[in-house]
Design a protein around this motif. Structure first.
Motif, mmCIF file in Angstrom:
data_model
loop_
_atom_site.group_PDB
_atom_site.id
_atom_site.type_symbol
_atom_site.label_atom_id
_atom_site.label_comp_id
_atom_site.label_asym_id
_atom_site.label_seq_id
_atom_site.Cartn_x
_atom_site.Cartn_y
_atom_site.Cartn_z
ATOM 1 N N GLY A 1 39.878 51.512 43.375
ATOM 2 C CA GLY A 1 41.114 51.253 44.091
ATOM 3 C C GLY A 1 41.024 51.337 45.584
ATOM 4 O O GLY A 1 42.031 51.573 46.253
ATOM 5 N N GLU A 2 39.840 51.127 46.153
ATOM 6 C CA GLU A 2 39.717 51.200 47.605
ATOM 7 C C GLU A 2 40.017 49.860 48.281
ATOM 8 O O GLU A 2 40.156 49.808 49.497
ATOM 9 C CB GLU A 2 38.320 51.679 47.977
ATOM 10 N N GLY A 3 40.121 48.798 47.482
ATOM 11 C CA GLY A 3 40.465 47.486 48.027
ATOM 12 C C GLY A 3 41.807 47.031 47.485
ATOM 13 O O GLY A 3 42.687 47.838 47.166
ATOM 14 N N GLU A 4 41.991 45.727 47.365
ATOM 15 C CA GLU A 4 43.252 45.192 46.874
ATOM 16 C C GLU A 4 43.444 45.456 45.388
ATOM 17 O O GLU A 4 44.564 45.606 44.914
ATOM 18 C CB GLU A 4 43.324 43.689 47.162
ATOM 19 N N ASN A 5 42.348 45.488 44.632
ATOM 20 C CA ASN A 5 42.431 45.731 43.190
ATOM 21 C C ASN A 5 42.379 47.239 42.939
ATOM 22 O O ASN A 5 41.380 47.886 43.250
ATOM 23 C CB ASN A 5 41.274 45.028 42.483
ATOM 24 N N PRO A 6 43.443 47.835 42.371
ATOM 25 C CA PRO A 6 43.455 49.290 42.151
ATOM 26 C C PRO A 6 42.447 49.754 41.110
ATOM 27 O O PRO A 6 42.209 50.958 40.992
ATOM 28 C CB PRO A 6 44.888 49.565 41.701
ATOM 29 N N TYR A 7 41.863 48.819 40.378
ATOM 30 C CA TYR A 7 40.935 49.183 39.299
ATOM 31 C C TYR A 7 39.512 48.708 39.576
ATOM 32 O O TYR A 7 38.711 48.582 38.650
ATOM 33 C CB TYR A 7 41.436 48.607 37.975
ATOM 34 N N ALA A 8 39.203 48.451 40.828
ATOM 35 C CA ALA A 8 37.863 47.962 41.180
ATOM 36 C C ALA A 8 37.391 48.602 42.473
ATOM 37 O O ALA A 8 38.171 49.174 43.238
ATOM 38 C CB ALA A 8 37.863 46.441 41.314
#
Length: 206
Positions: A59-66
């Motif tokens: 979740g460090e980028g736009e996708n909370p699960y990636a």
């Protein structure tokens, strides 16, 4: 005694730096005189296997699960010029449910995408589908590497979001001209407070 105190302080500083540097974290790679790849990061050791446990956050980028951390870093001269560098998946996915680490009793999976489009799926039973091996990158003309691949967690039933907790996979790294490293773990935090995540790591560490 002073040596022990200094050693502990250095390890604590390294682990703090690893956790604090959430925007950019790498698996630091070296090569032993024998030609075996090694992971240079200071990290806790799993009490059952002796493998290093590196830490990352979903979740460090736009996708909370990636996340694209950790990356893979080798200084110039580590590998041969343009040598392909690979990962190999090892074993099953481990999940921390807030109380204990479990395997084989949950529906989440962690995916690792190789540079050539490989899709490695770590499930609760084993690496049950996709590619067991994947390309990290080719070393540059100076024998160095710096690449970030993508990791993702999801529910393999396709319904509902993956549960908060800690997810842990194991891989090893090798080159066409260098033998595989010892396996090492990457533990990913999904939605846990930092203290709870560190407590989960402590349960596995020596």
């Amino acid at each position: 005694m002073i040596k022990n105190i200094l050693g502990g302080a250095l390890l604590s500083a390294a682990l703090l730096s690893q956790s604090a540097n959430a925007e950019h974290f790498d698996v630091d790679l070296g090569v032993k005189p024998s030609g075996q790849v090694e992971v240079l990061n200071l990290a806790p050791l799993d009490k059952d296997t002796g493998w290093k446990i590196l830490e990352a956050e979903f979740g460090e980028g736009e996708n909370p699960y990636a996340t694209d951390d950790p990356g893979f870093l080798a200084e110039d001269g580590t590998f041969n010029d343009f040598e392909p560098i690979w990962y190999n998946a090892v074993g099953q996915l481990h999940y921390f449910n807030g109380l204990e680490w479990v395997t084989g009793s949950f529906t989440e999976e962690v995916l690792l995408y190789g540079l050539r489009g490989e899709e490695t799926i770590f499930g609760s039973e084993n690496v049950f589908s996709g590619d067991t091996y994947g390309l990290i990158d080719r070393a540059d003309r100076e024998g160095g590497v710096h690449t970030h691949l993508e990791f993702e967690v999801d529910n393999f039933f396709g319904t509902g979001a993956p549960r908060d907790g800690a997810y842990m996979i194991a891989i090893r790294v090798y080159g066409d001209d260098h033998t595989a490293s010892e396996p090492f773990y990457i533990a990913f935090n999904l939605g846990l407070d930092e203290e709870d995540f560190e407590a989960a790591i402590d349960l596995r560490a020596e």
